[in-house]
Design a protein around this motif. Structure first.
Motif, PDB file in Angstrom:
ATOM      1  N   GLY A  31      -0.689  -7.368 -22.923  1.00  0.00           N
ATOM      2  CA  GLY A  31      -0.448  -6.607 -24.146  1.00  0.00           C
ATOM      3  C   GLY A  31      -1.679  -6.071 -24.825  1.00  0.00           C
ATOM      4  N   VAL A  32      -2.854  -6.280 -24.256  1.00  0.00           N
ATOM      5  CA  VAL A  32      -4.074  -5.748 -24.858  1.00  0.00           C
ATOM      6  C   VAL A  32      -4.049  -4.220 -24.754  1.00  0.00           C
ATOM      7  N   GLY A  33      -4.314  -3.532 -25.862  1.00  0.00           N
ATOM      8  CA  GLY A  33      -4.305  -2.072 -25.874  1.00  0.00           C
ATOM      9  C   GLY A  33      -2.944  -1.457 -26.097  1.00  0.00           C
ATOM     10  N   LYS A  34      -1.928  -2.294 -26.305  1.00  0.00           N
ATOM     11  CA  LYS A  34      -0.590  -1.772 -26.541  1.00  0.00           C
ATOM     12  C   LYS A  34      -0.553  -1.024 -27.869  1.00  0.00           C
ATOM     13  N   ASN A  35      -0.019   0.184 -27.836  1.00  0.00           N
ATOM     14  CA  ASN A  35       0.047   0.998 -29.048  1.00  0.00           C
ATOM     15  C   ASN A  35       1.111   0.451 -29.996  1.00  0.00           C
ATOM     16  N   LYS A  36       0.741   0.278 -31.250  1.00  0.00           N
ATOM     17  CA  LYS A  36       1.661  -0.291 -32.236  1.00  0.00           C
ATOM     18  C   LYS A  36       2.773   0.680 -32.621  1.00  0.00           C
ATOM     19  N   SER A  37       2.557   1.962 -32.376  1.00  0.00           N
ATOM     20  CA  SER A  37       3.578   2.969 -32.686  1.00  0.00           C
ATOM     21  C   SER A  37       4.547   3.108 -31.515  1.00  0.00           C
ATOM     22  N   LYS A  38       5.820   3.010 -31.784  1.00  0.00           N
ATOM     23  CA  LYS A  38       6.814   3.092 -30.725  1.00  0.00           C
ATOM     24  C   LYS A  38       6.774   4.456 -30.034  1.00  0.00           C
ATOM     25  N   GLY A  39       6.949   4.419 -28.733  1.00  0.00           N
ATOM     26  CA  GLY A  39       7.018   5.653 -27.968  1.00  0.00           C
ATOM     27  C   GLY A  39       5.686   6.212 -27.539  1.00  0.00           C
ATOM     28  N   LYS A  40       4.591   5.685 -28.080  1.00  0.00           N
ATOM     29  CA  LYS A  40       3.264   6.186 -27.714  1.00  0.00           C
ATOM     30  C   LYS A  40       2.696   5.379 -26.544  1.00  0.00           C
ATOM     31  N   PRO A  41       1.959   6.047 -25.656  1.00  0.00           N
ATOM     32  CA  PRO A  41       1.403   5.327 -24.500  1.00  0.00           C
ATOM     33  C   PRO A  41       0.343   4.327 -24.933  1.00  0.00           C
ATOM     34  N   ARG A  42       0.109   3.366 -24.061  1.00  0.00           N
ATOM     35  CA  ARG A  42      -0.917   2.365 -24.356  1.00  0.00           C
ATOM     36  C   ARG A  42      -2.287   3.032 -24.388  1.00  0.00           C
ATOM     37  N   GLU A  43      -3.208   2.394 -25.049  1.00  0.00           N
ATOM     38  CA  GLU A  43      -4.571   2.913 -25.125  1.00  0.00           C
ATOM     39  C   GLU A  43      -5.308   2.656 -23.814  1.00  0.00           C
ATOM     40  N   HIS A  44      -6.170   3.576 -23.462  1.00  0.00           N
ATOM     41  CA  HIS A  44      -6.974   3.398 -22.252  1.00  0.00           C
ATOM     42  C   HIS A  44      -8.152   2.480 -22.568  1.00  0.00           C
ATOM     43  N   LEU A  45      -8.264   1.407 -21.848  1.00  0.00           N
ATOM     44  CA  LEU A  45      -9.324   0.434 -22.086  1.00  0.00           C
ATOM     45  C   LEU A  45     -10.499   0.666 -21.138  1.00  0.00           C
ATOM     46  N   LYS A  46     -11.682   0.576 -21.694  1.00  0.00           N
ATOM     47  CA  LYS A  46     -12.893   0.758 -20.895  1.00  0.00           C
ATOM     48  C   LYS A  46     -13.804  -0.456 -21.073  1.00  0.00           C
ATOM     49  N   PRO A  47     -14.194  -1.109 -19.974  1.00  0.00           N
ATOM     50  CA  PRO A  47     -15.134  -2.224 -20.097  1.00  0.00           C
ATOM     51  C   PRO A  47     -16.530  -1.718 -20.435  1.00  0.00           C
ATOM     52  N   ILE A  48     -17.246  -2.467 -21.216  1.00  0.00           N
ATOM     53  CA  ILE A  48     -18.636  -2.141 -21.547  1.00  0.00           C
ATOM     54  C   ILE A  48     -19.521  -2.914 -20.582  1.00  0.00           C
ATOM     55  N   GLY A  49     -20.078  -2.211 -19.616  1.00  0.00           N
ATOM     56  CA  GLY A  49     -20.864  -2.879 -18.593  1.00  0.00           C
ATOM     57  C   GLY A  49     -19.959  -3.522 -17.553  1.00  0.00           C
ATOM     58  N   ARG A  50     -20.557  -4.286 -16.681  1.00  0.00           N
ATOM     59  CA  ARG A  50     -19.828  -4.943 -15.595  1.00  0.00           C
ATOM     60  C   ARG A  50     -20.353  -6.368 -15.401  1.00  0.00           C
ATOM     61  N   LEU A  51     -19.500  -7.204 -14.806  1.00  0.00           N
ATOM     62  CA  LEU A  51     -19.898  -8.508 -14.294  1.00  0.00           C
ATOM     63  C   LEU A  51     -19.404  -8.572 -12.859  1.00  0.00           C
ATOM     64  N   ASP A  52     -20.181  -9.170 -11.961  1.00  0.00           N
ATOM     65  CA  ASP A  52     -19.715  -9.246 -10.582  1.00  0.00           C
ATOM     66  C   ASP A  52     -18.531 -10.205 -10.473  1.00  0.00           C
ATOM     67  N   MET A  53     -17.916 -10.247  -9.326  1.00  0.00           N
ATOM     68  CA  MET A  53     -16.659 -10.962  -9.142  1.00  0.00           C
ATOM     69  C   MET A  53     -16.754 -12.445  -9.497  1.00  0.00           C
ATOM     70  N   LEU A  54     -17.849 -13.085  -9.167  1.00  0.00           N
ATOM     71  CA  LEU A  54     -17.974 -14.526  -9.383  1.00  0.00           C
ATOM     72  C   LEU A  54     -18.510 -14.902 -10.754  1.00  0.00           C
ATOM     73  N   THR A  55     -19.088 -13.937 -11.468  1.00  0.00           N
ATOM     74  CA  THR A  55     -19.660 -14.241 -12.784  1.00  0.00           C
ATOM     75  C   THR A  55     -18.555 -14.350 -13.828  1.00  0.00           C
ATOM     76  N   GLU A  56     -18.720 -15.319 -14.715  1.00  0.00           N
ATOM     77  CA  GLU A  56     -17.732 -15.589 -15.762  1.00  0.00           C
ATOM     78  C   GLU A  56     -18.271 -15.135 -17.117  1.00  0.00           C
ATOM     79  N   GLY A  57     -17.423 -15.281 -18.128  1.00  0.00           N
ATOM     80  CA  GLY A  57     -17.888 -15.132 -19.495  1.00  0.00           C
ATOM     81  C   GLY A  57     -17.604 -13.794 -20.130  1.00  0.00           C
ATOM     82  N   LEU A  58     -18.449 -13.450 -21.100  1.00  0.00           N
ATOM     83  CA  LEU A  58     -18.178 -12.348 -22.010  1.00  0.00           C
ATOM     84  C   LEU A  58     -18.228 -10.978 -21.337  1.00  0.00           C
ATOM     85  N   ILE A  59     -17.125 -10.260 -21.482  1.00  0.00           N
ATOM     86  CA  ILE A  59     -17.089  -8.846 -21.138  1.00  0.00           C
ATOM     87  C   ILE A  59     -16.421  -8.147 -22.322  1.00  0.00           C
ATOM     88  N   LEU A  60     -17.029  -7.076 -22.781  1.00  0.00           N
ATOM     89  CA  LEU A  60     -16.468  -6.329 -23.903  1.00  0.00           C
ATOM     90  C   LEU A  60     -15.580  -5.212 -23.383  1.00  0.00           C
TER      91      LEU A  60
END
Length: 246
Positions: A31-60
């Motif tokens: 449900g992250v990025g779900k638009n609160k207004s009915k009938g509107k598409p969800r928001e497009h989410l973009k990660p800030i930077g990257r973490l490789d597959m095995l790295t854990e923790g903070l991603i914005l």
């Protein structure tokens, strides 16, 4: 902006043709990025930077592409802080190389801040993702350690592909766990693994954790550690309860 505690083993992308688990796909389902207004598409989410597959923790993650671009720009020198558990012998010369920076496989890496985590004798066998407890033995703040399993706190202003893993590997140090705990003024704190928390946007020009990484002097690195050193208030804080959890 959402702070996400990425799981080890998932890709920071929306879809993987090979069918591997992806962070964005999981967030959308939650449900992250779900638009609160009915009938509107969800928001497009973009990660800030990257973490490789095995790295854990903070991603914005954000719905603002321009903000993501500005946060990622190397010229803005936002601090990225990681906890790394490494296997191998750590020496003063290796620490100096990490702090000084060097050329590796034709790529120039800037110097990074590095600090060994100091653990009370009665807490050596406990570790946490966002905390600073490790399995070091006989370390006492010295740059030289005979331990083969060491927790380090590494600060950098670059986000080059697998940067920390490559640098440490070239020095004979195998990274067995890597956790990002902060990016600029955004801090992971106690966000549970796999969870996302929506937080207020922090304006780029107002963020404090940016600019050149300040290296410790030899005198500072070799002194006897103070009580609770390795657990700075910047990273060990009370959970926030007012933000929305997914």
């Amino acid at each position: 902006v959402w702070i996400v505690n990425k799981l080890s083993g998932e890709l920071v992308t929306e879809h993987d043709p090979a069918g591997r688990p992806t962070l964005l796909e999981r967030l959308y389902k939650g449900g992250v990025g779900k638009n609160k207004s009915k009938g509107k598409p969800r928001e497009h989410l973009k990660p800030i930077g990257r973490l490789d597959m095995l790295t854990e923790g903070l991603i914005l993650v954000t719905n603002n592409g321009a903000y993501a671009h500005d946060m990622e720009l190397p010229a803005n020198k936002l601090h990225r802080v990681y906890r790394a558990r490494v296997h191998g012998k750590l020496t003063s010369s290796k620490l100096k190389a990490i702090r000084s920076g060097f050329l590796l496989d034709g790529v120039r890496y800037k110097g990074m801040g590095v600090k060994l985590e100091v653990v009370p004798q009665n807490k050596k066998n406990r570790t946490t993702a966002g905390g600073s407890r490790s399995q070091n033995r006989g370390q006492k703040g010295s740059a030289q350690s005979s331990s083969t399993n060491i927790w380090m706190r590494i600060s950098c202003v670059e986000g080059k592909n697998r940067q920390i893993r490559k640098i440490l590997s070239s020095l004979g140090l195998n990274v067995t766990r890597l956790i990002r705990i902060s990016f600029g003024d955004y801090i992971l704190n106690t966000v549970p693994a796999g969870m996302a928390l929506e937080v207020p946007v922090k304006l780029l020009e107002a963020q404090r954790r940016r600019g050149k990484i300040i290296q410790q002097s030899t005198k500072q690195r070799n002194r006897e550690p103070r009580k609770n050193e390795g657990q700075p208030d910047d990273y060990i804080t009370k959970p926030v309860e007012w933000i929305k959890q997914y």
